[in-house]
Write an enzyme that holds these catalytic residues in place. Structure first.
Site, short mmCIF file in Angstrom:
data_model
loop_
_atom_site.label_atom_id
_atom_site.label_comp_id
_atom_site.label_asym_id
_atom_site.label_seq_id
_atom_site.Cartn_x
_atom_site.Cartn_y
_atom_site.Cartn_z
N PHE A 72 0.76 -1.27 -0.34
CA PHE A 72 -0.10 0.07 0.10
C PHE A 72 1.13 1.54 -0.36
O PHE A 72 2.05 1.13 0.55
CB PHE A 72 -0.88 -0.06 1.52
CG PHE A 72 -1.84 1.52 0.91
CD1 PHE A 72 -2.65 1.28 0.60
CD2 PHE A 72 -1.40 2.20 1.77
CE1 PHE A 72 -3.12 2.45 0.46
CE2 PHE A 72 -2.10 3.46 1.79
CZ PHE A 72 -3.94 3.77 0.61
N ASP A 122 9.29 2.30 1.71
CA ASP A 122 8.28 3.22 2.26
C ASP A 122 7.77 2.90 3.32
O ASP A 122 7.38 1.80 3.81
CB ASP A 122 6.56 2.78 1.46
CG ASP A 122 5.76 3.57 1.51
OD1 ASP A 122 5.41 3.60 3.27
OD2 ASP A 122 4.50 3.14 1.37
N LYS A 151 2.60 10.11 8.69
CA LYS A 151 1.96 9.79 9.70
C LYS A 151 2.84 9.53 11.28
O LYS A 151 2.16 10.74 11.63
CB LYS A 151 2.32 7.70 9.72
CG LYS A 151 0.69 7.32 8.58
CD LYS A 151 -0.06 5.75 8.37
CE LYS A 151 -0.84 6.16 7.86
NZ LYS A 151 -0.66 4.80 6.78
#
Ligand code: PLP
Length: 396
Positions: free
Chosen positions: A138, A223, A252
């Protein structure tokens, strides 16, 4: 206003892009969240690995308040002291030499995808721009990052996507080797897949990927939007594999709540971005950079990483106990405080019941319950969460 009144109003005018739970969040403190009716929840989702220092950590609140009163935003046409200090901190504590700031994980990955193309075009010519990513990965929700994502469900209805992505099974170095063609310029992977169901790179995999990249002059992008910033017990997840990428993306938890993203790169690769190559109005603005600096300093100085390791071990052992007792639990996996419990049955109903009983968790990849408590969680809070979970599991 009651929770139900808020829910009705929200259903009328807010975009329907999320399947939302019937919880109206109004206040948070540490590992706890309160709803509009005053009900208290133990938050083992932490804003999906964003609130790593817990809700409203005093140092985050102080940084926001002080900076808000001093300077909230100014253009990236000017130098921003807290942005400079944040870049220094990220580089001193990683493989990186240079940082580009943006506002989200998807944007950080967009920056990485632009940088690998530009670097490759400059060094190897313009028809070498394709990227290998992993199945069940993702990388975000923009057109570019859904193209990079190795899951069909995020792509449905959005054709045409960006061409040039190839997907290989996560953890299979030979499959990666076989997927390389003269048009490939980079490999992009999550060291631990988050949305894909909490899948940790098998031992030796990232090292093998690094070797394959070096042999073929490919850039390696990690990532770490979900698993960076302390979540796995080290500041960055890759550090536990002893394998450094050329580019790493963060977002995040970088500021412990407020939105900020970053792309960290080696000097050699970052060289390809000059004035005008890329930009962001808000990226690394004074308010976000100051808060991120406070969050990362707290992470490094206040024993947060040690607590993450200790509480990760403890939570994992509690989940393993359940696995021994309940036959529908297939596997417990993860690293630090990103833990997944894979079931032989769908997990959605357990998540709903947990919410009703005051515990927030979620379910990824249909059958994997995901636990992402704040890294400052206590053993007592874990015990409380596990008592709630046990009460649900007993009735299955
Ligand atoms: C959440 C996430 C993203 C996207 O981040 P946004 O801030 O939602 O754009 C990208 N990659 C990974 C691994 C993520 O977990």
């Amino acid at each position: 206003m009651t929770s139900q009144e808020w829910i009705d109003r929200g259903n009328a005018h807010v975009a329907k892009t999320y399947g939302r739970f019937p919880l109206v969040a109004t206040r948070g403190e540490g590992s706890r969240l309160w709803d509009a009716d005053g009900k208290c929840y133990l938050d083992f989702l932490a804003g999906i690995a964003v609130n790593n220092l817990g809700h409203c950590h005093p140092k985050i609140v102080a940084a926001l308040q002080q900076q808000a009163a001093q300077l909230i935003h100014c253009s990236n046409y000017f130098h921003i002291p807290s942005q400079i200090e944040l870049a220094e901190l990220l580089c001193e504590n990683s493989f990186g030499d240079r940082v580009f700031f943006c506002n989200s994980g998807a944007e950080a990955n967009e920056a990485a995808m632009k940088l690998v193309r530009k670097y490759s075009a400059e060094h190897f010519g313009s028809d070498r721009f394709e990227v290998i990513t992993a199945l069940s990965s993702f990388h975000g929700r923009t057109i570019g990052t859904i193209s990079a994502t190795g899951q069909d469900k995020v792509k449905a209805g959005f054709n045409p996507l960006l061409p040039g992505f190839h997907y290989v099974p996560f953890g299979d170095a030979e499959a990666l080797r076989k997927a390389i063609t003269p048009r490939i310029c980079a490999v992009m992977l999550e060291p631990v897949q988050g949305e894909g169901g909490v899948r940790v790179a098998p031992p030796g995999y990232l090292a093998a990927v690094r070797e394959i990249c070096d042999e073929n002059n490919l850039l390696l992008v990690f990532d770490e939007v979900q698993v960076g910033c302390g979540r796995t017990g080290s500041l960055f997840a890759y550090q536990q594999d002893g394998v450094a990428p050329d580019i790493m993306t963060l977002a995040k938890a970088l500021a412990g709540g407020p939105p900020i993203g970053a792309m960290v790169a080696t000097e050699k690769v970052a060289e390809s971005f000059g004035p005008g190559s890329h930009g962001s109005t808000f990226g690394g603005n004074p308010l976000m950079a100051t808060t991120a600096l406070a969050a990362m300093r707290t992470m490094l100085e206040d024993g947060v990483l040690d607590n993450c390791v200790a509480m990760g071990d403890y939570l994992r052992s509690r989940l393993e106990e359940f696995k021994d007792r309940y036959p529908f639990i297939k596997e417990v996996r993860g690293r630090g405080l990103i833990l997944g419990m894979e079931l032989t049955i769908p997990g959605a109903d357990i998540v709903t019941q947990a919410l009703e009983r005051g515990l927030l968790i979620n379910c990824t990849a249909n059958t994997v319950l995901r636990f992402l408590p704040p890294l400052v969680v206590t053993p007592e809070e874990i015990d409380e969460a596990m008592a709630i979970l046990d009460g649900i599991l007993q009735n299955i």
